[in-house]
Design an enzyme around this catalytic site. Structure first.
Site, mmCIF file in Angstrom:
data_model
loop_
_atom_site.group_PDB
_atom_site.id
_atom_site.type_symbol
_atom_site.label_atom_id
_atom_site.label_comp_id
_atom_site.label_asym_id
_atom_site.label_seq_id
_atom_site.Cartn_x
_atom_site.Cartn_y
_atom_site.Cartn_z
ATOM 1 C CB ILE A 65 -0.935 -0.008 1.227
ATOM 2 C CG1 ILE A 65 -1.942 -1.149 1.132
ATOM 3 C CG2 ILE A 65 -1.665 1.324 1.362
ATOM 4 C CD1 ILE A 65 -2.763 -1.339 2.388
ATOM 5 N NE ARG A 89 14.228 -6.020 1.783
ATOM 6 C CZ ARG A 89 13.722 -6.798 2.728
ATOM 7 N NH1 ARG A 89 12.757 -6.327 3.509
ATOM 8 N NH2 ARG A 89 14.177 -8.029 2.893
ATOM 9 C CG ASP A 115 14.646 0.392 12.231
ATOM 10 O OD1 ASP A 115 13.478 -0.039 12.389
ATOM 11 O OD2 ASP A 115 15.659 -0.229 12.606
ATOM 12 C CG ASN A 142 1.617 2.177 4.589
ATOM 13 O OD1 ASN A 142 0.493 1.753 4.333
ATOM 14 N ND2 ASN A 142 2.727 1.563 4.180
ATOM 15 C CE LYS A 164 2.504 20.642 19.315
ATOM 16 N NZ LYS A 164 2.247 20.119 20.672
ATOM 17 C CB SER A 191 -6.913 -5.404 20.643
ATOM 18 O OG SER A 191 -8.053 -4.872 21.292
ATOM 19 C CB SER A 192 -5.086 -8.004 24.656
ATOM 20 O OG SER A 192 -5.249 -8.304 26.026
ATOM 21 C CE1 TYR A 223 -1.810 -6.537 11.145
ATOM 22 C CE2 TYR A 223 -4.084 -7.020 11.745
ATOM 23 C CZ TYR A 223 -3.163 -6.471 10.873
ATOM 24 O OH TYR A 223 -3.607 -5.856 9.730
ATOM 25 C CE LYS A 227 -2.202 -2.927 11.454
ATOM 26 N NZ LYS A 227 -1.392 -1.898 10.758
#
EC number: 1.1.1.-
Length: 349
Positions: A65, A89, A115, A142, A164, A191-192, A223, A227
């Site tokens: 994406i 890359r 990174d 992203n 900012k 999620s948890s 994951y 999110k």
């Protein structure tokens, strides 16, 4: 049988059931695609306005994406910093992009060493950006995470602070149009259930029960928690910008069921080959990010869009109940800021 073996056996049984359960939504997805397809609505990249003079940063811009987000922003005139960890890359992606799109000026796409797992290096990138640019109009957070890794900081916190600090006049310029876009997913709802982001441990290890860390369920929960953090972070950022009367619009979004390595890695091993056939192409998956970053209607009616969660170009959706928890959002911001300040990173911005 020892208690340890009993625990391991229980984990394997539950994990197998969880993995098998994923076949059901995939089957439903297949039927949906067969009948209706995976169209993203009436909006597409042809409606992106001219972006000449604007500066953008796209993290994870060398693939998936992110790559197509960079492509379409640059093709409309923006200068885009492609944020990526690997120089080889990143430069390979830029070479491919320019070869496929010869009308894009070479100077419009620049590699930014980034990174996100290394706070000091992220601040280096932000400082470099500030030294080169007088403005930053668009930040697209992203870059994803490997579900096998733990969460270390809220994705893109330092770069968001750079937006900012690189735009000190944003609060005073009514005509400015600065946007921070955070790519989440529908996985935020998984999620948890116990994680309230009250301590740094909630970032480091969202799957707190020993033994579950590397299970399929543990990876999916990790994951999902990432999110969820994306959505909470975007909402809290908007709240803080509004308090400061800063002309910055923060949005989070679900790009859809997109055919990426990140999506495949969350799936059980036996299901991963289906991703290629059932999920939509990354170029279409970038449409929601591009809408959020560029659509003129967002600027024209900013109060309608500020802090919202998008589920497709132009489609506002109410996220999960946990993603609407303002207290959890403040907690997340506070522990993230404390962790980053503890390194002295923000003092350099």
């Amino acid at each position: 049988m020892s208690p340890l073996w009993v625990r391991r056996l229980c984990i394997r049984v539950v994990d197998s059931l969880y993995g098998s359960f994923l076949y059901l939504p995939l089957a439903i997805l297949f039927l949906k695609r067969s009948v209706t397809g995976f169209g993203t609505g009436e909006w597409d990249e042809s409606q992106i306005p001219k972006l000449d003079g604007k500066v953008a940063v796209v993290t994870g811009g060398n693939a998936g994406i992110g790559y197509y987000t960079v492509k379409h922003l640059a093709s409309r005139g923006a200068k885009v910093y492609l944020g990526a960890r690997s120089e080889s890359r990143a430069k390979a992606a830029i070479k491919r992009l320019l070869e496929e799109n010869p009308l894009i000026p070479q100077e419009n796409v620049v590699w930014l060493r980034l990174d996100l797992a290394n706070q000091s290096q992220v601040v280096d990138a932000a400082v470099e950006l500030q030294s080169k640019e007088q403005r930053l109009d668009i930040l697209v957070n992203n870059a994803g995470i490997d579900p096998y890794d733990y969460i270390r900081t809220a994705d893109g916190f330092e770069m968001t602070m750079a937006v900012k600090y690189t735009n000190p006049a944003a609060a005073a310029q009514e005509e400015s149009d600065v946007r921070v876009i955070t790519v989440s997913s529908s996985g935020e709802a998984y999620s948890s259930p116990t994680n309230q982001f009250t301590s740094p441990k909630d970032l480091d290890d969202p799957c707190a029960s020993p033994g579950w860390e590397n299970s399929c369920l543990g990876q999916a929960m990790r994951y999902g928690t990432t999110k969820l953090a994306n959505v909470l972070f975007a909402s809290e950022l908007q709240r803080r910008m509004d308090e400061e009367d800063a002309n910055i619009i923060s949005l989070s979004l679900n790009p859809g069921t997109v055919r990426t390595d990140g999506a495949a890695n969350v799936m059980p091993f036996m299901v991963r080959p289906l991703v290629r056939f059932l999920f939509t192409a990354p170029e279409r998956g970038a449409d929601t990010s591009l809408f959020a970053a560029t659509a003129e209607e967002i600027k024209e009616n900013s109060e309608r869009w500020k802090g919202r969660y998008l589920d497709g170009p132009g489609r506002i959706k109410v996220p999960s109940l946990r993603a609407r928890d303002a207290v959890a959002g403040r907690n997340l911001w506070n522990i993230t800021e404390a962790a980053v300040r503890g390194t002295g990173a923000l003092d350099r911005l």
